[in-house]
Design an enzyme around this catalytic site. Sequence first.
Site, PDB file in Angstrom:
ATOM      1  N   GLU A 244       0.086   2.526   7.012  1.00 24.84           N
ATOM      2  CA  GLU A 244      -0.107   3.665   6.096  1.00 24.84           C
ATOM      3  C   GLU A 244      -0.686   4.855   6.847  1.00 24.84           C
ATOM      4  O   GLU A 244      -0.303   5.991   6.606  1.00 24.84           O
ATOM      5  CB  GLU A 244      -1.005   3.285   4.917  1.00 24.84           C
TER       6      GLU A 244
ATOM      7  N   ALA B 230       0.839  -1.192   0.000  1.00 21.86           N
ATOM      8  CA  ALA B 230       0.000   0.000   0.000  1.00 21.86           C
ATOM      9  C   ALA B 230       0.874   1.242   0.000  1.00 21.86           C
ATOM     10  O   ALA B 230       2.094   1.138   0.114  1.00 21.86           O
ATOM     11  CB  ALA B 230      -0.901   0.011   1.236  1.00 21.86           C
TER      12      ALA B 230
ATOM     13  N   GLU C 231       1.056   5.528   1.277  1.00 19.09           N
ATOM     14  CA  GLU C 231       0.530   6.502   2.239  1.00 19.09           C
ATOM     15  C   GLU C 231       0.250   7.883   1.662  1.00 19.09           C
ATOM     16  O   GLU C 231       0.312   8.880   2.396  1.00 19.09           O
ATOM     17  CB  GLU C 231       1.536   6.636   3.379  1.00 19.09           C
ATOM     18  N   ASN C 232      -0.091   8.027   0.377  1.00 16.46           N
ATOM     19  CA  ASN C 232      -0.361   9.344  -0.212  1.00 16.46           C
ATOM     20  C   ASN C 232      -1.239  10.187   0.706  1.00 16.46           C
ATOM     21  O   ASN C 232      -2.203   9.698   1.276  1.00 16.46           O
ATOM     22  CB  ASN C 232      -1.101   9.163  -1.541  1.00 16.46           C
TER      23      ASN C 232
ATOM     24  N   HIS D 263       1.972   6.677   8.778  1.00 19.17           N
ATOM     25  CA  HIS D 263       2.849   7.495   7.931  1.00 19.17           C
ATOM     26  C   HIS D 263       2.377   8.952   7.876  1.00 19.17           C
ATOM     27  O   HIS D 263       3.161   9.832   7.526  1.00 19.17           O
ATOM     28  CB  HIS D 263       2.861   6.954   6.503  1.00 19.17           C
TER      29      HIS D 263
HETATM   30  N1  ARG Z   1       5.831   3.798   1.330  1.00 21.14           N
HETATM   31  C1  ARG Z   1       5.129   2.586   1.013  1.00 21.14           C
HETATM   32  C2  ARG Z   1       4.948   1.862   2.334  1.00 21.14           C
HETATM   33  O1  ARG Z   1       5.786   1.218   2.848  1.00 21.14           O
HETATM   34  C3  ARG Z   1       5.807   1.706   0.040  1.00 21.14           C
HETATM   35  C4  ARG Z   1       6.121   2.324  -1.288  1.00 21.14           C
HETATM   36  C5  ARG Z   1       6.888   1.397  -2.129  1.00 21.14           C
HETATM   37  N2  ARG Z   1       7.264   1.943  -3.379  1.00 21.14           N
HETATM   38  C6  ARG Z   1       8.063   1.294  -4.207  1.00 21.14           C
HETATM   39  N3  ARG Z   1       8.361   1.789  -5.350  1.00 21.14           N
HETATM   40  N4  ARG Z   1       8.571   0.162  -3.904  1.00 21.14           N
HETATM   41  O2  ARG Z   1       4.022   2.042   2.977  1.00 21.14           O
HETATM   42 ZN    ZN Z   2       5.792   2.424   4.795  1.00 24.90          ZN
END
Ligand code: ARG
Ligand code: ZN
Length: 896
Positions: A316, A280, A282-283, A319
């Site tokens: 998420e 997932a 976290e936008n 975050h």
């Molecule tokens: N930030 C996201 C999370 O851990 C994962 C994003 C992964 N993006 C990627 N290109 N692998 O919640």
């Molecule tokens: Zn993350």
Amino acid sequence: MSDTRVSEQAEIKPVDAQPQPVYLKDYRPPAYRVTHTELKFDLSATDTQVHAALHLERHPDSEPGLPLTLHGEKLSLKHIAIDGQELQEGEYQVDDATLTIPEAPDRLRLETVVVIDPQANTALEGLYLSNGMFCTQCEAEGFRRITYYLDRPDVMATFSTTVIGDREQLPVLLSNGNPVERGELPNGKHFVTWEDPHPKPSYLFALVAGQLEKVEDHFTTMSGRDVTLQLWVESENLDKTEHAMRSLKASMKWDEETYGREYDLDLFMIVAVNDFNMGAMENKGLNIFNSAAVLTHPQTATDGAFQRVEGVVAHEYFHNWSGNRVTCRDWFQLSLKEGFTVFRDQSFSADVNSAPVKRIQDVSFLRTAQFAEDAGPTAHPVRPDHYIEISNFYTLTIYEKGSEIVRMLRNLLGWDTFRKGSDLYFERFDGQAVTIEDFVGCMAEVSGLDLDQFMRWYSQAGTPEIDAHGEYDYANGEYRLTLRQRTPATPGQPDKQPLHIPVRVGLVGTKSGEDLTLTLEGPEGKENLGKDGVLHLREDEQTFVFTNVAEAPVPSLLRGFSAPVKLRFPYGREDLAFLLQNDSDGFNRWDAGQRLAMLALDDLIAAHRNGVEKVMDPRVTEAFRSLLNEPSDDKAVLAEMLTLPSEAYIAEQQPMVDVDAIHAARNFVKQWLAVSLRDEFLSLYRANQSDAPYAPDAEQIAQRSLKNVALSYLMSIEDEEGVELARQQFEAQHNMTDVRAALTLLVHSSRGDIADPALRAFGEKWAHDPLVMDQWFSVQVTRPQSDALDRVKYLMDHPAFSLKNPNRVRALIGAFVGQNRVNFHRLDGEGYKLLSDVVIELNRLNPEIAARIITPLTRWQRFDEQRQALMKAELERIRAEDLSPNVYEVVEKALA
Ligand code: ARG
Ligand code: ZN
């Protein structure tokens, strides 16, 4: 109008232009910052127009005279203007990765129009189509596939986004923040404008458009604000949203109560998407989830899936502070947000479920998968100092080891001081893009601790090994514990410095079975550590002397797994059986059982290799008998205690992996225990049967896991009653946990007469549900029988399978290469060949997934010569292809 079609031509690079690494030491502030970003998307499957207006100003800290350089990939530039003035040829340059404007003013409004092709986007980075739905994945560097931008996390802007789409095809149009305007347009189109008031880096941008339905709920924050919660799914999944929504509300509450963190927008949205590379994302205000990480229903999802959803929803959501409000200065700092957020989600799950089981599961995963990564050719520090492709660094090391480092800080400081450090961090750096030093600096500041040596945990790769031994001096009542640490060399890091390692210990009296009071002989005299204390190992070797030790003790070391290390101590089997009975630390009691089983397994692996008769250690059987007859633990812990170390974990403990011997030895132990304790397992099964309506609560989950562990023993010997129970359990179709457990045991047995019709029935019943079909794939391709590889090939042609969908790839290929060790490592090399064929195909379709699925091949050093040669040959075959930077980086490391 200039038309620079870079998208197709840029694909093929000359062979000598290999991808180059980026270095942490080269970090410079950007030449410009973006204060506000206006976007307008006119959505179409093959020609989406993206209009961007960037409000730019020179960055105060940048070197003077730097040109304005924007990132951009696979974009077709249609129009470019500064402050309303169309740029002429020669005033800007475009290549396959950048757009440069050498003479840009210090302040400007840059307008561009680009055209992109979401339908051709099989990499699932940037804007793409999933089941007719438009969605985005921008972390880490996907935004540059949407528009020209300063696509780096230290450039933070407010966003205003207008999404235009066909009213019938795309009734729902979402982006970050709050909807501020909507309306109708000619040609059957409509639009919605979204405003996100929180400055954010481009990796947190999101857009979703499609035929979605929502479930709505509300949360009142601690300051009394009402937040609307929406979960957007395709209509057939509306009945699978309840658990995620409940988890979201629980997470919001937990973060307020535990970290004092409140949500900061009026709306929080989650969207479920079928095609997604990771779990997932976290936008800001618009989390996008892999459908597998958000949808659940008792009939379609197992307990494990329910718990995963709870954990990912929490991750998420958390975050929003650890990642979004305070973000990373550059991608080398990735663990700043990921390690801390994993620590937060692990703590949350521990609080709402069984805490000891959560710790056991997290540590098992770390010791199996992360330790293997740290010992292999792709080993890297929690803060890497260079990379070729950042997508390759969303690793177990960054996430799980990163979380262990934060956990050590929590333990070193104590919760209250750690919380003060966390408050200081969020307050001081709110709205900023910062570094790991900034985080650890807050912890040092509030505690007064010197954490300089501790920082090596971030810069040194490899799993530290501690050799411990102890001596009890009867005459003086002293126990001397010597700890020697050593971190093995890893690629690029031949020499290691000693780390600051917190080692939590207890001394368990052999007569009393109780924890003895610890009096440590220190440089400033005696120090009372109570019944369980933390030793600070900082030197290569240190001896700790405990005085007033009234009886001979067995040391209980590294309690709660206080540091991510391998600790060896020459325990005798009696000592382990003793700790299994008496250790007051639940984690170490479980670990004593695992160590005891490992000693027996080592003997059996050797016996298998030497072709001599296998003899079972009776102490293991007796330990299991007492667990079954006098259960002292809660059911959840007991289920873990009764579970033998996995083949992957056993393999990690061997100097050279012999897959067949490991498989045979583990089966032998399992069957021996099943024969010896058959009646006990049977009554355990019966005692935990229940027809209560399904609930994913700790009590029921524990019951089901205990029951299904018991069933797995009975099925290992294909006990007639056991087989009948499995058949009935499958037939009853009570919930997916029980159905899948029974189906797996049947399919992995020799009872095709029951398994085949069950598989067929399952496949027909669930043909319409891709997430259930994923389980159907996994169950079959993990069977130990020798036809597994043929099944994989056969199922790759199944209409429900597609290489373009990452969940399908993981369920079929990933399960086979990761969990079916005997068949993947077949001596004819067919397992390796199958994997490299898939990697070669995925290298074109989806490089990020290709670079992940290849992992088992990169571990060739661990196997016998024959297998090494076969695996290396496949890696060479992959290397000969025209490789994406992702696969290139991994293959080069694996063959280095
Ligand atoms: N930030 C996201 C999370 O851990 C994962 C994003 C992964 N993006 C990627 N290109 N692998 O919640
Ligand atoms: Zn993350």
